[in-house]
Design an enzyme around this catalytic site. Sequence first.
Site, PDB file in Angstrom:
ATOM      1  N   HIS A 312      41.760  43.387  47.089  1.00  0.00           N
ATOM      2  CA  HIS A 312      41.036  44.279  46.187  1.00  0.00           C
ATOM      3  C   HIS A 312      41.722  45.624  46.173  1.00  0.00           C
ATOM      4  O   HIS A 312      42.240  46.059  47.204  1.00  0.00           O
ATOM      5  CB  HIS A 312      39.581  44.443  46.651  1.00  0.00           C
ATOM      6  CG  HIS A 312      38.689  44.972  45.590  1.00  0.00           C
ATOM      7  ND1 HIS A 312      38.536  46.317  45.343  1.00  0.00           N
ATOM      8  CD2 HIS A 312      37.922  44.325  44.686  1.00  0.00           C
ATOM      9  CE1 HIS A 312      37.702  46.471  44.332  1.00  0.00           C
ATOM     10  NE2 HIS A 312      37.315  45.295  43.911  1.00  0.00           N
ATOM     11  N   ASP A 370      34.556  37.397  44.217  1.00  0.00           N
ATOM     12  CA  ASP A 370      34.836  36.227  43.384  1.00  0.00           C
ATOM     13  C   ASP A 370      35.157  34.982  44.184  1.00  0.00           C
ATOM     14  O   ASP A 370      35.202  33.881  43.635  1.00  0.00           O
ATOM     15  CB  ASP A 370      36.000  36.526  42.435  1.00  0.00           C
ATOM     16  CG  ASP A 370      35.597  37.537  41.396  1.00  0.00           C
ATOM     17  OD1 ASP A 370      34.450  37.455  40.951  1.00  0.00           O
ATOM     18  OD2 ASP A 370      36.400  38.407  41.051  1.00  0.00           O
TER      19      ASP A 370
END
Length: 436
Positions: A312, A370
């Site tokens: 991320h 996700d």
Amino acid sequence: MDAKTGTNTKTGTLTVGDKSWSFPIYPGTIGPDVIDIGKLYAQSGMFTFDPGFTSTGACESKITYIDGDEGVLLYRGVPIEQIAEHGDFLETCYLLLYGELPTATQKADFDYRVNRHTMVHEQMSRFFQGFRRDAHPMAVMTGSVGALSAFYHDSTDITDPTQRMIASIRMIAKMPTLAAMAYKYNIGQPFVYPQNDLDYATNFLRMCFAVPAEEYKPNPVLARAMDRIFILHADHEQNASTSTVRLAGSTGANPFACIAAGIAALWGPAHGGANEAALKMLGEIGTVDRIPEFIKRAKDPKDNFRLMGFGHRVYKNYDPRAKLMQKTAHEVLSETGHRDDPLLQVALELEKIALHDEYFIEKKLYPNVDFYSGITLKAMGFPTTMFTVLFAVARAVGWIAQWKEMIEDPGQRIGRPRQLYTGEAKRDYTPISRRK
Ligand code: CMC
């Protein structure tokens, strides 16, 4: 201190050669200070250069805070874990839009207002007929949300606070309806109208999975999971899609057009499309014994394969949403009888291996939200093409809250980044007859 009041005491100095310039430094409530370089060009004739915006704060915001090193996510100061545990999605919407958790009366009133807007103009159903049946539902969402501005003229005057709030409520209320219509259209089933005595998540699941030939029986475990997924995705400060919404909005474009721009930005596999990509990857891996092969590929600098659902831009620690998502995945898979789904086994094992691998440790690559959302949504009955659509349904409130905040900021200006030009210097036009 408000960054706009300019009553700062700290300054930072930039020195280039024998020249120096001072710039004010503003502290946030929490998080890093910022250096206001707004006058840099006027004073020095230079721009800053930060492709990917890794060190650039593009706005001042009071909505969402992320501490990527500590794995913290706060909506209006409230930790995501507490909201996901005790709150519901519409309460989250209220919090993001108004800045405070609602009282019981405010909550009832807000729920009522959202519920009153769940239907879409009947002509929208004919608008849908223009899409091919096999269109990706994100393509349909981008088009249909943009088209809302053609149907709801009475909430596109961005200078009117009442219209801005009506547009915000409409956005939150109509996104599930459009998302369900995109799904139904894709699979060739009739659209199901919203039923407003149901809660937000149940209403959405019913619009997706009910058919006229049978009575629909809501499943409270799945509805709670859906609601939690919406909470976890509701806002995430200045990510790519939110920044897109803000940039589009900075020109004065209407909110529906801005949200359509945000949906387009969300679609990409590096952003909202990662849940679809993560599930595809788990399917490709297939069995636990093939994990090392894929880990090896992810680490190979010559191979552009990445472990989807890992890493991320901001979180250099466990994404707090991923922990909550993992718990939700277990609840949903138990409820739907998919506890032994080989994809879940692959995911659990992949997570374990990656978390202990030197490459992932050194680069601080942890599972993101996700990683588990795809498995969960699949078990709930959604096809992979709908995953990013569900992300968009949830994120609509974040986008609209950020858009509203920007429009209501008295210092708001059109967003206009500059560039480092490395093309040809000025040269004369050559007539075609003389070109070689
Ligand atoms: N698998 C393997 N290596 C990776 C991965 C990954 N998933 N992510 C980053 N790296 C490596 C990358 O190759 C680079 O290595 P090096 O320093 O040797 O060049 C290093 O880690 C830093 O990566 P980066 O691309 O510079 O980092 P970024 O901040 O620009 O990208 C990211 C962040 C999310 C786009 C990236 O981690 C990625 O592509 N992840 C997979 C896609 C994904 O899961 N996206 C969902 C994000 S969460 C949902 C949302 O908020 O939208």
